[in-house]
Design a protein around this motif. Structure first.
Motif, PDB file in Angstrom:
ATOM      1  N   VAL A 152       0.836  -1.294   0.020  1.00 46.34           N
ATOM      2  CA  VAL A 152      -0.046   0.148  -0.095  1.00 46.34           C
ATOM      3  C   VAL A 152       0.879   1.254   0.038  1.00 46.34           C
ATOM      4  CG1 VAL A 152      -2.067  -1.026   1.084  1.00 46.34           C
ATOM      5  CG2 VAL A 152      -0.389   0.013   2.438  1.00 46.34           C
ATOM      6  N   ALA A 153       2.280   1.100   0.316  1.00 43.46           N
ATOM      7  CA  ALA A 153       2.881   2.092   0.392  1.00 43.46           C
ATOM      8  C   ALA A 153       4.622   1.491   0.327  1.00 43.46           C
ATOM      9  CB  ALA A 153       2.705   3.057   1.660  1.00 43.46           C
ATOM     10  N   GLN A 154       5.403   2.433  -0.275  1.00 44.22           N
ATOM     11  CA  GLN A 154       6.632   2.186  -0.586  1.00 44.22           C
ATOM     12  C   GLN A 154       7.799   3.427   0.039  1.00 44.22           C
ATOM     13  OE1 GLN A 154       7.761  -1.013  -2.012  1.00 44.22           O
ATOM     14  NE2 GLN A 154       9.630  -0.304  -1.120  1.00 44.22           N
ATOM     15  N   VAL A 155       8.445   3.216   0.627  1.00 40.50           N
ATOM     16  CA  VAL A 155       9.365   4.424   1.436  1.00 40.50           C
ATOM     17  C   VAL A 155      10.646   4.136   0.634  1.00 40.50           C
ATOM     18  CG1 VAL A 155      10.605   5.242   3.300  1.00 40.50           C
ATOM     19  CG2 VAL A 155       8.542   4.383   3.545  1.00 40.50           C
ATOM     20  N   GLY A 156      11.051   4.982   0.155  1.00 38.97           N
ATOM     21  CA  GLY A 156      12.250   5.174  -0.637  1.00 38.97           C
ATOM     22  C   GLY A 156      13.440   6.559  -0.391  1.00 38.97           C
ATOM     23  N   VAL A 157      14.505   6.454  -1.027  1.00 37.26           N
ATOM     24  CA  VAL A 157      15.455   7.732  -1.062  1.00 37.26           C
ATOM     25  C   VAL A 157      15.139   8.566  -2.397  1.00 37.26           C
ATOM     26  CG1 VAL A 157      17.827   8.825  -0.801  1.00 37.26           C
ATOM     27  CG2 VAL A 157      17.002   6.620   0.496  1.00 37.26           C
ATOM     28  N   ARG A 158      14.991   9.665  -2.367  1.00 45.10           N
ATOM     29  CA  ARG A 158      14.727  10.466  -3.644  1.00 45.10           C
ATOM     30  C   ARG A 158      16.104  10.500  -4.199  1.00 45.10           C
ATOM     31  NH1 ARG A 158      10.563  14.490  -3.832  1.00 45.10           N
ATOM     32  NH2 ARG A 158      12.170  15.816  -5.078  1.00 45.10           N
ATOM     33  N   LYS A 159      16.115  10.699  -5.512  1.00 43.25           N
ATOM     34  CA  LYS A 159      17.416  10.606  -6.179  1.00 43.25           C
ATOM     35  C   LYS A 159      18.241  11.992  -6.020  1.00 43.25           C
ATOM     36  CE  LYS A 159      15.582   7.968 -10.376  1.00 43.25           C
ATOM     37  NZ  LYS A 159      15.427   7.823 -11.728  1.00 43.25           N
ATOM     38  N   GLU A 160      17.603  12.911  -5.873  1.00 43.13           N
ATOM     39  CA  GLU A 160      18.646  14.163  -5.415  1.00 43.13           C
ATOM     40  C   GLU A 160      19.105  14.119  -4.175  1.00 43.13           C
ATOM     41  OE1 GLU A 160      14.064  15.531  -5.408  1.00 43.13           O
ATOM     42  OE2 GLU A 160      15.084  13.937  -6.240  1.00 43.13           O
ATOM     43  N   ALA A 161      18.371  13.391  -3.358  1.00 47.69           N
ATOM     44  CA  ALA A 161      18.894  13.300  -1.845  1.00 47.69           C
ATOM     45  C   ALA A 161      19.959  12.499  -1.866  1.00 47.69           C
ATOM     46  CB  ALA A 161      17.912  12.767  -1.061  1.00 47.69           C
ATOM     47  N   GLN A 162      20.117  11.352  -2.886  1.00 45.40           N
ATOM     48  CA  GLN A 162      21.274  10.321  -2.925  1.00 45.40           C
ATOM     49  C   GLN A 162      22.562  11.226  -3.246  1.00 45.40           C
ATOM     50  OE1 GLN A 162      19.595   7.290  -5.671  1.00 45.40           O
ATOM     51  NE2 GLN A 162      19.427   5.767  -3.740  1.00 45.40           N
ATOM     52  N   MET A 164      22.977  14.256  -3.084  1.00 45.51           N
ATOM     53  CA  MET A 164      23.541  15.399  -2.086  1.00 45.51           C
ATOM     54  C   MET A 164      24.054  14.495  -0.845  1.00 45.51           C
ATOM     55  SD  MET A 164      20.740  18.407  -2.439  1.00 45.51           S
ATOM     56  CE  MET A 164      19.649  17.448  -2.105  1.00 45.51           C
ATOM     57  N   MET A 165      23.833  13.288  -0.847  1.00 49.81           N
ATOM     58  CA  MET A 165      24.246  12.486   0.267  1.00 49.81           C
ATOM     59  C   MET A 165      23.526  12.966   1.807  1.00 49.81           C
ATOM     60  SD  MET A 165      26.302  10.317  -0.973  1.00 49.81           S
ATOM     61  CE  MET A 165      27.247   9.668   0.459  1.00 49.81           C
ATOM     62  N   VAL A 166      22.328  13.324   1.566  1.00 47.64           N
ATOM     63  CA  VAL A 166      21.587  13.671   2.712  1.00 47.64           C
ATOM     64  C   VAL A 166      20.325  12.761   2.828  1.00 47.64           C
ATOM     65  CG1 VAL A 166      22.033  16.004   2.706  1.00 47.64           C
ATOM     66  CG2 VAL A 166      20.414  15.639   1.301  1.00 47.64           C
ATOM     67  N   SER A 167      20.543  11.493   2.205  1.00 46.51           N
ATOM     68  CA  SER A 167      19.118  10.459   2.388  1.00 46.51           C
ATOM     69  C   SER A 167      18.328  10.513   3.727  1.00 46.51           C
ATOM     70  CB  SER A 167      19.955   9.339   1.839  1.00 46.51           C
ATOM     71  OG  SER A 167      20.680   8.746   2.683  1.00 46.51           O
ATOM     72  N   LYS A 168      19.044  10.788   4.787  1.00 44.58           N
ATOM     73  CA  LYS A 168      18.549  10.661   6.092  1.00 44.58           C
ATOM     74  C   LYS A 168      17.511  11.663   6.445  1.00 44.58           C
ATOM     75  CE  LYS A 168      20.112   9.073   9.669  1.00 44.58           C
ATOM     76  NZ  LYS A 168      19.192   7.451   9.701  1.00 44.58           N
ATOM     77  N   ASP A 169      17.648  12.807   5.847  1.00 42.21           N
ATOM     78  CA  ASP A 169      16.908  14.081   5.856  1.00 42.21           C
ATOM     79  C   ASP A 169      15.526  14.316   4.632  1.00 42.21           C
ATOM     80  OD1 ASP A 169      18.386  14.712   8.208  1.00 42.21           O
ATOM     81  OD2 ASP A 169      19.825  15.545   7.013  1.00 42.21           O
ATOM     82  N   LEU A 170      15.779  13.557   3.877  1.00 41.38           N
ATOM     83  CA  LEU A 170      14.801  13.569   2.497  1.00 41.38           C
ATOM     84  C   LEU A 170      14.360  12.379   2.027  1.00 41.38           C
ATOM     85  CD1 LEU A 170      13.197  16.016   0.989  1.00 41.38           C
ATOM     86  CD2 LEU A 170      15.581  16.104  -0.422  1.00 41.38           C
ATOM     87  N   TYR A 171      13.409  11.999   1.964  1.00 40.73           N
ATOM     88  CA  TYR A 171      12.949  10.674   1.409  1.00 40.73           C
ATOM     89  C   TYR A 171      11.522  10.793   0.962  1.00 40.73           C
ATOM     90  CZ  TYR A 171      11.197   9.538   5.961  1.00 40.73           C
ATOM     91  OH  TYR A 171      10.504   9.525   7.131  1.00 40.73           O
ATOM     92  N   GLN A 172      11.120   9.751  -0.219  1.00 42.36           N
ATOM     93  CA  GLN A 172       9.756   9.868  -0.481  1.00 42.36           C
ATOM     94  C   GLN A 172       8.785   8.734  -0.277  1.00 42.36           C
ATOM     95  OE1 GLN A 172      10.359  10.071  -4.897  1.00 42.36           O
ATOM     96  NE2 GLN A 172      10.432   7.989  -5.015  1.00 42.36           N
ATOM     97  N   VAL A 173       7.924   8.951  -0.072  1.00 39.16           N
ATOM     98  CA  VAL A 173       6.800   7.834   0.331  1.00 39.16           C
ATOM     99  C   VAL A 173       5.840   7.736  -0.872  1.00 39.16           C
ATOM    100  CG1 VAL A 173       5.196   6.764   1.908  1.00 39.16           C
ATOM    101  CG2 VAL A 173       7.327   8.149   2.491  1.00 39.16           C
ATOM    102  N   VAL A 174       5.735   6.603  -1.661  1.00 40.41           N
ATOM    103  CA  VAL A 174       4.835   6.401  -2.853  1.00 40.41           C
ATOM    104  C   VAL A 174       3.610   5.536  -1.954  1.00 40.41           C
ATOM    105  CG1 VAL A 174       4.271   5.295  -4.818  1.00 40.41           C
ATOM    106  CG2 VAL A 174       6.561   5.996  -4.402  1.00 40.41           C
ATOM    107  N   VAL A 175       2.346   6.240  -2.122  1.00 36.38           N
ATOM    108  CA  VAL A 175       0.938   5.864  -1.596  1.00 36.38           C
ATOM    109  C   VAL A 175       0.235   5.184  -2.545  1.00 36.38           C
ATOM    110  CG1 VAL A 175      -0.720   6.494  -0.080  1.00 36.38           C
ATOM    111  CG2 VAL A 175       1.712   7.348   0.173  1.00 36.38           C
TER     112      VAL A 175
END
Length: 201
Positions: A152-162, A164-175
């Protein structure tokens, strides 16, 4: 448990939704996170204990600050042993009465990958859980599946966050269509606290 309104039907979309979670540093507004849609419009705000001043308590609000969920950590006589810690999310009415929306048992080890979530008090299916988090939330690589096995939902790291190496502060959730985004953000708030991220004090 079929997809549908758990917290509020206003947060159930007829189409797939991509949300962005952006964490607030503890030095800014006491931590927590904000959730935006694809146009960068704020949909939810999560206040952690840095804002509330109460450890083990989180509040999910809508874009206009309206109260959606009060989330509390419940311990037991065995909490010192690292077991039987449970989180419960409540809706609160105008008179202050609390209605249980979901419960999530905190794993007794960070090595535990699958975490179960129950909705409300009653069991309505054969399994003893309604939703399950599979994968690694700290790595931002996990899925929330219902008791039938549907994602029902998937949590993943946004490409731009990868980049910028700030993946722990910015991520996306596909609902997925029809799934309650407010409920989802309540579950993410608990995971964030369990794994000592932006809402943890």
């Amino acid at each position: 448990m079929a997809a549908g309104a758990i917290v509020n039907k206003l947060y159930c979309s007829a189409s797939q939704v991509v949300l962005t979670v952006r964490k607030r540093p503890h030095v800014v507004n006491g931590g927590g996170f904000v959730v935006t849609d694809c146009s960068q419009k704020i949909i939810f705000r999560l206040d952690g204990c840095g804002t509330l001043g109460t450890k083990g308590e989180l509040i999910l609000r809508g874009a206009d600050g309206e109260f959606l969920l009060l989330i509390r950590k419940k311990g037991s006589m065995f909490e010192a042993l690292g077991i039987h810690r449970q989180w419960k999310g409540y809706k609160v009415d105008d008179e202050g009465a609390e209605k249980l929306v979901f419960s999530l048992k905190e794993p007794n080890s960070f090595l535990v990958k699958n975490i179960k979530v129950n909705v409300g008090h009653k069991r309505c299916n054969i399994k003893d859980w309604d939703f399950e988090i599979r994968g690694s939330f700290p790595d931002k690589s996990c899925a929330i599946v219902d008791s039938s096995g549907k994602t029902v939902a998937q949590v993943g790291v946004r490409k731009e966050a990868q980049m910028m190496m700030v993946s722990k502060d910015l991520y996306q959730v596909v609902v997925q269509p029809g799934f309650d985004q407010a409920f989802l953000c309540g579950v993410i708030a608990v995971l964030d606290n369990i794994y000592e991220e932006s809402t943890h004090c």
